[in-house]
Scaffold this motif. Structure first.
Motif, PDB file in Angstrom:
ATOM      1  N   ILE A  93     -35.059  58.515  15.310  1.00 61.55           N
ATOM      2  CA  ILE A  93     -35.124  58.933  16.709  1.00 61.55           C
ATOM      3  C   ILE A  93     -36.411  58.411  17.352  1.00 61.55           C
ATOM      4  O   ILE A  93     -36.404  57.886  18.470  1.00 61.55           O
ATOM      5  N   LYS A  94     -37.524  58.533  16.646  1.00 60.19           N
ATOM      6  CA  LYS A  94     -38.806  58.072  17.179  1.00 60.19           C
ATOM      7  C   LYS A  94     -38.794  56.570  17.422  1.00 60.19           C
ATOM      8  O   LYS A  94     -39.226  56.101  18.482  1.00 60.19           O
ATOM      9  N   LEU A  95     -38.288  55.806  16.454  1.00 57.83           N
ATOM     10  CA  LEU A  95     -38.260  54.345  16.592  1.00 57.83           C
ATOM     11  C   LEU A  95     -37.322  53.908  17.711  1.00 57.83           C
ATOM     12  O   LEU A  95     -37.655  53.019  18.501  1.00 57.83           O
ATOM     13  N   ALA A  96     -36.150  54.518  17.772  1.00 58.41           N
ATOM     14  CA  ALA A  96     -35.177  54.139  18.801  1.00 58.41           C
ATOM     15  C   ALA A  96     -35.679  54.504  20.193  1.00 58.41           C
ATOM     16  O   ALA A  96     -35.525  53.735  21.149  1.00 58.41           O
ATOM     17  N   GLU A  97     -36.305  55.673  20.296  1.00 61.14           N
ATOM     18  CA  GLU A  97     -36.833  56.122  21.585  1.00 61.14           C
ATOM     19  C   GLU A  97     -37.976  55.217  22.046  1.00 61.14           C
ATOM     20  O   GLU A  97     -38.035  54.817  23.212  1.00 61.14           O
ATOM     21  N   SER A  98     -38.874  54.870  21.131  1.00 59.89           N
ATOM     22  CA  SER A  98     -40.030  54.039  21.479  1.00 59.89           C
ATOM     23  C   SER A  98     -39.625  52.602  21.789  1.00 59.89           C
ATOM     24  O   SER A  98     -40.275  51.932  22.588  1.00 59.89           O
ATOM     25  N   SER A  99     -38.564  52.115  21.131  1.00 56.74           N
ATOM     26  CA  SER A  99     -38.113  50.731  21.317  1.00 56.74           C
ATOM     27  C   SER A  99     -36.996  50.602  22.340  1.00 56.74           C
ATOM     28  O   SER A  99     -36.541  49.495  22.617  1.00 56.74           O
ATOM     29  N   ARG A 100     -36.520  51.727  22.843  1.00 53.95           N
ATOM     30  CA  ARG A 100     -35.356  51.732  23.743  1.00 53.95           C
ATOM     31  C   ARG A 100     -34.190  50.989  23.095  1.00 53.95           C
ATOM     32  O   ARG A 100     -33.526  50.145  23.709  1.00 53.95           O
ATOM     33  N   ALA A 101     -33.976  51.314  21.836  1.00 50.93           N
ATOM     34  CA  ALA A 101     -32.969  50.607  21.036  1.00 50.93           C
ATOM     35  C   ALA A 101     -31.679  51.404  20.947  1.00 50.93           C
ATOM     36  O   ALA A 101     -31.636  52.621  21.176  1.00 50.93           O
ATOM     37  N   LEU A 102     -30.618  50.697  20.568  1.00 52.45           N
ATOM     38  CA  LEU A 102     -29.380  51.362  20.180  1.00 52.45           C
ATOM     39  C   LEU A 102     -29.562  51.862  18.758  1.00 52.45           C
ATOM     40  O   LEU A 102     -29.938  51.098  17.864  1.00 52.45           O
ATOM     41  N   LEU A 103     -29.309  53.134  18.534  1.00 51.56           N
ATOM     42  CA  LEU A 103     -29.432  53.713  17.199  1.00 51.56           C
ATOM     43  C   LEU A 103     -28.044  53.932  16.617  1.00 51.56           C
ATOM     44  O   LEU A 103     -27.240  54.696  17.160  1.00 51.56           O
ATOM     45  N   SER A 104     -27.781  53.243  15.529  1.00 53.98           N
ATOM     46  CA  SER A 104     -26.497  53.377  14.838  1.00 53.98           C
ATOM     47  C   SER A 104     -26.671  54.283  13.624  1.00 53.98           C
ATOM     48  O   SER A 104     -27.468  53.992  12.746  1.00 53.98           O
ATOM     49  N   GLY A 105     -25.935  55.375  13.600  1.00 50.47           N
ATOM     50  CA  GLY A 105     -25.954  56.265  12.444  1.00 50.47           C
ATOM     51  C   GLY A 105     -24.889  55.814  11.462  1.00 50.47           C
ATOM     52  O   GLY A 105     -23.696  55.878  11.747  1.00 50.47           O
ATOM     53  N   VAL A 106     -25.321  55.322  10.301  1.00 49.66           N
ATOM     54  CA  VAL A 106     -24.397  54.792   9.293  1.00 49.66           C
ATOM     55  C   VAL A 106     -24.211  55.857   8.213  1.00 49.66           C
ATOM     56  O   VAL A 106     -25.115  56.125   7.429  1.00 49.66           O
TER      57      VAL A 106
END
Length: 278
Positions: free
Chosen positions: A22-35
């Motif tokens: 969550i922290k990385l995706a939020e900081s990078s404005r990335a799409l986070l895929s939960g695998v």
């Protein structure tokens, strides 16, 4: 937009992986895929759990399958709610093939893969590095972020450098994936063998390169056995330090980051690791 994939065992959900993801995706404005790896060969129960007084019990089988499904559904729900709460873009993959093959396929289409240091996707509990982690790191097609048992805010970054291309490649990948950490203290660490002069390989070139991205970076030059010196050095840092490793692959050319080096760090230090191979 970058794509970050976080790998989960829905039967043994890793809270720290979710927190880092969550922290990385939020900081990078990335799409986070939960695998979520849901291999039919891996369940929470053992064969003897299926045996009743009259032999193999269909009632027990149905009950245990339903229990596993409910546990996995709950894990997916926790991930989804966390993504919604932080308003990040997300996707959910419930891969039902062979676990290792599925996560390696995911790595082809990801910029970064997150996985917990203790993941095994089996009943067997072993000390890190697990067989699953070692196989994943040897064949992954993108950098891997190994999350520790507990989440800790990243306050400092250590870049391990031995003068070889894989080490520089890892720094490039780290800079690409986590530019928002440029404002944190950055330390470049190198080790000279016993008897050698403690000097930075290709000093002028690497300092010029590092200065472009981390102008305030500091440098630490150590002497001795790389495995021992680096482990001791990193243990002296706190758990809020992210460590960037230069390689982990079969037949790696780096004199440091062969499997034994990465394995030792995974085993001996309780800090997140960013691992990329050239």
């Amino acid at each position: 937009m970058k794509k970050i994939s976080a790998v989960f065992d829905g039967l043994k959900f890793a809270d720290s992986t979710l927190a880092y993801a969550i922290k990385l995706a939020e900081s990078s404005r990335a799409l986070l895929s939960g695998v979520f790896l849901e291999s039919l060969l891996y369940n929470s129960y053992r064969l003897d759990d299926l045996i009743g007084s009259s032999g193999l019990s269909e009632v027990k089988i149905k009950h245990l399958l339903e229990k596993d499904k409910a546990t996995r559904d709950k894990s997916v729900g926790i991930f989804e709610q966390a993504c919604k709460k932080t308003h990040i873009s997300y996707a959910i993959h419930r891969d039902q093939g062979f676990s290792l093959q599925e996560v390696l396929k995911e790595s082809i289409y990801s910029d970064l893969l997150l996985i917990n240091v203790e993941e095994t996707f089996s009943h067997v509990r072993v000390q890190p590095p697990t067989h699953f982690i070692r196989e994943l790191l040897a064949a992954t097609q993108c950098p891997v972020f190994i999350t520790p048992r507990d989440y800790q805010e990243i306050e400092k970054v250590v870049l391990l450098y031995d003068g070889k291309p894989p080490a520089v490649y890892a720094i490039k990948m780290f800079n690409y994936m986590m530019p928002w950490l440029r404002g944190k203290p950055i330390e470049v660490v190198s080790v000279a063998d016993d008897g050698d002069v403690a000097e930075l390989p290709d000093e002028a070139l690497v300092k010029e390169f590092i200065a472009c991205h981390y102008p305030a970076a500091s440098y630490a030059l150590l002497n001795g056995n790389p495995e021992e010196e680096l482990t001791t050095f990193l243990k002296s840092r706190n758990k809020h330090t992210l460590v960037v490793l230069g390689a982990y692959q079969r037949g790696g050319v780096s004199r440091w980051f062969k499997s034994s080096m990465a394995d030792k760090l995974i085993k001996d230090i309780e800090a997140p690791l960013f691992i990329a191979h050239h």
